[in-house]
Write a protein that holds these residues in place. Sequence first.
Motif, short mmCIF file in Angstrom:
data_model
loop_
_atom_site.label_atom_id
_atom_site.label_comp_id
_atom_site.label_asym_id
_atom_site.label_seq_id
_atom_site.Cartn_x
_atom_site.Cartn_y
_atom_site.Cartn_z
N THR A 123 -8.81 -21.46 -7.18
CA THR A 123 -8.49 -20.77 -8.37
C THR A 123 -9.36 -19.50 -8.76
OG1 THR A 123 -7.60 -22.79 -9.59
CG2 THR A 123 -8.38 -20.82 -10.84
N ALA A 124 -8.82 -18.44 -8.58
CA ALA A 124 -9.58 -17.12 -8.76
C ALA A 124 -8.62 -15.95 -9.04
CB ALA A 124 -10.29 -17.07 -7.41
N VAL A 125 -8.96 -14.82 -9.19
CA VAL A 125 -8.26 -13.57 -9.27
C VAL A 125 -8.36 -13.13 -7.74
CG1 VAL A 125 -8.01 -11.27 -10.12
CG2 VAL A 125 -8.61 -13.15 -11.62
N TYR A 126 -7.43 -12.89 -7.12
CA TYR A 126 -7.17 -12.25 -5.82
C TYR A 126 -6.87 -10.85 -5.83
CZ TYR A 126 -7.59 -17.37 -4.25
OH TYR A 126 -7.62 -18.49 -3.54
N SER A 127 -7.74 -10.18 -4.95
CA SER A 127 -7.93 -8.75 -4.99
C SER A 127 -7.35 -8.31 -3.47
CB SER A 127 -8.77 -8.09 -5.68
OG SER A 127 -8.93 -8.55 -6.95
N CYS A 128 -6.54 -7.50 -3.38
CA CYS A 128 -6.18 -6.59 -2.13
C CYS A 128 -7.21 -5.68 -2.03
CB CYS A 128 -4.56 -6.07 -2.22
SG CYS A 128 -4.12 -5.59 -0.76
N ALA A 129 -7.84 -5.10 -0.76
CA ALA A 129 -8.45 -4.02 -0.50
C ALA A 129 -8.04 -3.35 0.82
CB ALA A 129 -10.06 -4.50 -0.48
N ALA A 130 -8.37 -2.26 0.69
CA ALA A 130 -8.31 -1.35 1.82
C ALA A 130 -9.31 -0.38 2.25
CB ALA A 130 -6.91 -0.62 1.89
N GLY A 131 -9.51 -0.20 3.53
CA GLY A 131 -10.51 0.83 3.99
C GLY A 131 -10.58 1.24 5.27
N GLY A 132 -11.37 1.93 5.81
CA GLY A 132 -11.51 2.35 7.05
C GLY A 132 -12.36 1.17 8.11
N ALA A 183 0.89 -1.26 0.06
CA ALA A 183 0.08 -0.22 -0.03
C ALA A 183 0.88 1.24 -0.08
CB ALA A 183 -0.87 -0.11 1.11
N SER A 184 0.45 2.33 -0.74
CA SER A 184 1.18 3.42 -0.61
C SER A 184 0.10 4.72 -0.97
CB SER A 184 2.21 3.44 -1.81
OG SER A 184 1.52 3.50 -3.00
N GLY A 185 0.68 5.90 -0.81
CA GLY A 185 -0.30 6.95 -0.80
C GLY A 185 -0.83 7.43 0.70
N ARG A 186 -2.18 8.08 0.60
CA ARG A 186 -2.73 8.51 1.85
C ARG A 186 -3.14 7.29 2.73
NH1 ARG A 186 -3.65 13.95 1.23
NH2 ARG A 186 -5.35 13.81 2.67
N THR A 187 -2.47 6.80 2.97
CA THR A 187 -2.83 5.50 4.31
C THR A 187 -2.99 5.74 5.44
OG1 THR A 187 -0.57 4.98 4.77
CG2 THR A 187 -1.35 4.05 2.64
N LEU A 188 -3.07 7.14 5.93
CA LEU A 188 -3.58 7.36 7.50
C LEU A 188 -4.97 7.00 7.77
CD1 LEU A 188 -1.85 10.74 8.03
CD2 LEU A 188 -1.17 8.53 8.98
N SER A 189 -5.77 7.03 6.75
CA SER A 189 -7.17 6.59 7.23
C SER A 189 -7.51 5.33 6.90
CB SER A 189 -8.17 7.54 6.40
OG SER A 189 -7.90 7.26 4.77
N THR A 190 -6.35 4.29 6.48
CA THR A 190 -6.66 2.99 6.42
C THR A 190 -6.80 2.24 7.72
OG1 THR A 190 -5.80 3.09 4.28
CG2 THR A 190 -5.90 0.92 5.30
N GLU A 191 -7.65 1.55 8.02
CA GLU A 191 -7.73 0.85 9.21
C GLU A 191 -7.94 -0.84 9.00
OE1 GLU A 191 -8.14 4.14 11.38
OE2 GLU A 191 -7.60 2.24 12.06
N SER A 237 -18.33 -3.61 -0.06
CA SER A 237 -18.81 -2.27 -0.04
C SER A 237 -17.90 -1.48 1.17
CB SER A 237 -20.16 -2.01 -0.03
OG SER A 237 -20.56 -2.94 1.24
N SER A 238 -17.23 -2.58 2.17
CA SER A 238 -16.89 -1.72 3.08
C SER A 238 -15.29 -1.40 2.82
CB SER A 238 -16.62 -2.50 4.41
OG SER A 238 -18.09 -3.02 4.51
#
Length: 124
Positions: free
Chosen positions: A91-100, A24-32, A109-110
């Motif tokens: 077997t799948a496409v694995y995606s990373c997600a970030a949020g508060g 993760a990079s960028g404005r990560t301060l709000s990432t919980e 949606s979270s």
Amino acid sequence: QVQLVESGGGLVQAGGSLRLSCAASGRTLSTERMAWFRQAPGKEREFVAAITWSGGSTLYADSVKGRFTISRDKASKPVYLQMNSLKPEDTAVYSCAAGGFRGSWYYTSSYDYWGQGTQVTVSS
């Protein structure tokens, strides 16, 4: 904005292991919290595992519990998904997600930010 970059996907035989990484990079301060989701062809995206930004708490889908481990060494470092005893149904496409801390850990949606995804293919 937060940018997420995944790596580590590939082709593996059933019973094998892979380790995915999400930086993760960028404005990560709000990432919980950060999470891994996956989407197999013709299916909806589903929750795999999640971890708090500090790495202190984790959560797993029942389908991967005991086989997959989500971790990070310290806040701001990459999040890893160690996948052992892989099955063809993984077997799948694995995606990373970030949020508060908003909404259920299990819902797409979270999460506000998503990576591009990495393909994991498990052969039988």
